[in-house]
Write a protein that holds these residues in place. Sequence first.
Motif, short mmCIF file in Angstrom:
data_model
loop_
_atom_site.label_atom_id
_atom_site.label_comp_id
_atom_site.label_asym_id
_atom_site.label_seq_id
_atom_site.Cartn_x
_atom_site.Cartn_y
_atom_site.Cartn_z
N LEU A 1 -9.94 22.99 7.45
CA LEU A 1 -9.47 23.54 6.17
C LEU A 1 -10.48 24.48 5.53
CD1 LEU A 1 -7.65 20.49 4.51
CD2 LEU A 1 -6.66 22.41 5.76
N GLY A 2 -11.59 24.78 6.23
CA GLY A 2 -12.50 25.78 5.69
C GLY A 2 -13.92 25.33 5.43
N THR A 3 -14.49 24.53 6.33
CA THR A 3 -15.89 24.13 6.17
C THR A 3 -16.79 25.36 6.10
OG1 THR A 3 -15.45 22.12 7.45
CG2 THR A 3 -17.75 22.72 7.15
N SER A 4 -16.51 26.36 6.94
CA SER A 4 -17.34 27.58 6.97
C SER A 4 -17.05 28.50 5.79
CB SER A 4 -17.11 28.33 8.28
OG SER A 4 -17.40 27.53 9.39
N SER A 5 -15.77 28.74 5.52
CA SER A 5 -15.41 29.70 4.46
C SER A 5 -15.85 29.22 3.08
CB SER A 5 -13.91 29.99 4.48
OG SER A 5 -13.16 28.79 4.38
N THR A 6 -15.74 27.90 2.84
CA THR A 6 -16.17 27.37 1.55
C THR A 6 -17.69 27.49 1.40
OG1 THR A 6 -16.12 25.14 2.50
CG2 THR A 6 -14.22 25.81 1.19
N LEU A 7 -18.40 27.30 2.51
CA LEU A 7 -19.86 27.48 2.48
C LEU A 7 -20.22 28.93 2.16
CD1 LEU A 7 -22.82 26.63 3.04
CD2 LEU A 7 -22.39 27.18 5.45
N ILE A 8 -19.58 29.85 2.86
CA ILE A 8 -19.86 31.28 2.66
C ILE A 8 -19.58 31.69 1.22
CG2 ILE A 8 -19.08 33.62 3.27
CD1 ILE A 8 -20.88 32.38 5.40
N ASN A 9 -18.46 31.24 0.68
CA ASN A 9 -18.11 31.61 -0.69
C ASN A 9 -19.09 31.01 -1.70
OD1 ASN A 9 -16.11 33.04 -2.41
ND2 ASN A 9 -15.82 31.00 -3.26
N ASN A 10 -19.47 29.74 -1.48
CA ASN A 10 -20.43 29.11 -2.39
C ASN A 10 -21.79 29.81 -2.35
OD1 ASN A 10 -18.69 27.14 -3.39
ND2 ASN A 10 -19.22 25.65 -1.81
N LEU A 11 -22.25 30.14 -1.15
CA LEU A 11 -23.53 30.86 -1.02
C LEU A 11 -23.46 32.23 -1.69
CD1 LEU A 11 -24.63 30.07 2.66
CD2 LEU A 11 -25.83 29.40 0.56
N ALA A 12 -22.34 32.92 -1.49
CA ALA A 12 -22.18 34.24 -2.10
C ALA A 12 -22.20 34.16 -3.63
CB ALA A 12 -20.89 34.88 -1.61
N ASN A 13 -21.57 33.12 -4.17
CA ASN A 13 -21.59 32.93 -5.62
C ASN A 13 -23.01 32.65 -6.11
OD1 ASN A 13 -18.87 33.33 -6.13
ND2 ASN A 13 -18.33 31.19 -5.79
N TRP A 14 -23.73 31.82 -5.39
CA TRP A 14 -25.11 31.51 -5.76
C TRP A 14 -25.98 32.79 -5.73
CZ3 TRP A 14 -28.86 28.24 -2.22
CH2 TRP A 14 -30.09 28.07 -2.88
N ALA A 15 -25.82 33.57 -4.66
CA ALA A 15 -26.67 34.75 -4.48
C ALA A 15 -26.13 36.00 -5.17
CB ALA A 15 -26.85 35.02 -2.99
N LYS A 16 -24.93 35.86 -5.75
CA LYS A 16 -24.28 37.00 -6.44
C LYS A 16 -24.10 38.20 -5.49
CE LYS A 16 -25.82 35.84 -11.13
NZ LYS A 16 -26.47 34.56 -10.85
N ILE A 17 -23.48 37.93 -4.35
CA ILE A 17 -23.18 38.97 -3.37
C ILE A 17 -21.69 38.93 -3.02
CG2 ILE A 17 -25.51 39.03 -2.36
CD1 ILE A 17 -24.44 37.21 -0.11
N ASN A 18 -21.23 39.95 -2.28
CA ASN A 18 -19.83 40.02 -1.86
C ASN A 18 -19.59 39.04 -0.70
OD1 ASN A 18 -17.41 40.75 -0.51
ND2 ASN A 18 -17.56 42.85 -1.24
N PRO A 19 -18.75 38.01 -0.91
CA PRO A 19 -18.53 37.02 0.16
C PRO A 19 -17.88 37.60 1.41
CG PRO A 19 -16.94 36.72 -1.60
CD PRO A 19 -17.94 37.72 -2.10
N TYR A 20 -17.09 38.67 1.25
CA TYR A 20 -16.43 39.29 2.40
C TYR A 20 -17.47 40.01 3.28
CZ TYR A 20 -12.24 38.21 -0.22
OH TYR A 20 -11.26 37.53 -0.91
N GLN A 21 -18.49 40.57 2.63
CA GLN A 21 -19.58 41.17 3.40
C GLN A 21 -20.34 40.10 4.18
OE1 GLN A 21 -21.57 43.52 0.17
NE2 GLN A 21 -21.77 45.06 1.77
#
Length: 309
Positions: free
Chosen positions: A124-144
């Motif tokens: 259900l998204g172990t990887s995608s939820t990690l990527i989005n959370n990290l992007a929010n923390w680092a203030k970067i574009n999660p799609y990048q």
Amino acid sequence: MKQFYSNGKLLLTGEYFVLEGAKSLAVPTTCGQDLTIKSIKEPQLIWQSFTNIGECWLEAIFDLPKLRLISADFEATEDGGNDTLAENLMKILQEVRVLNPTFLNSKNGFIVKTNLTFPKNWGLGTSSTLINNLANWAKINPYQLLEKTFGGSGYDIACAQNNTPILYTRNGVNPFIEKVNFNPVFKEQLYFIYLNKKQNSREGIQRFKELKGNLTSEIKHVSELTDAFVNCTNLKEFEKLLINHEQLVSKTIKLKTVQEKYFSDYFGQTKSLGAWGGDFILATGNADTPKYFKQKGFETVISYQDLIL
């Protein structure tokens, strides 16, 4: 202490074709993954990842600011005892820093904990939820960040960020996302069934790329089916759309539909979700649906209302 949370995901229409720009219907799930960050004085990143039942499946310590892996401990059953989990995490963190050079580039350190609220093998998204959370923390574009790490269409990132069903169209690192009111009157007759194995979506994507050919008409057809899904108010019509979608994908990737393969005697209609062969399927049915699938050995049968936000 900082905390970020991202929703899990399911793709109801457009599997495979979403990669080629087909409009697809995706839904966020009631379960997801959070990430908590606590500052410490030591120049280290202490990372701990926990399952939905509180078991630590990855622990890693990194030296800061060099982001060098010092030690790692992982669940022995994880990916067959794969000791590259910590290295993969390190590569993701390094890509975050490429996009934001100030990330983890300080004299102090952090204790980071991730907590899943769904079983890790559900897909259900172990990887995608990690990527989005990290992007929010680092203030970067999660799609990048997704493009630089796991790859894929990005619909899962869109689900991570949205609390309603969405229409998703891939467009590089700036996809087209439209919130939709997909709330079928027959939702009490919809179920999700876990097929007892996690499907490697990258393998499925590779197969699709090898077989796809020119898909201009198919992409148009999938986009039309997606619109029809959203606007459907009748269960029988909905089942026809499921069959139509399954046949289109089956013809393209040259695999039997899940109904043909496993459930030819089922009284409702089923549809694969995501890469074919594993994870969850969608089924129309009634109060006897859970009993049918459990008798076939598929114990995880969840109603639409219980899984979808």
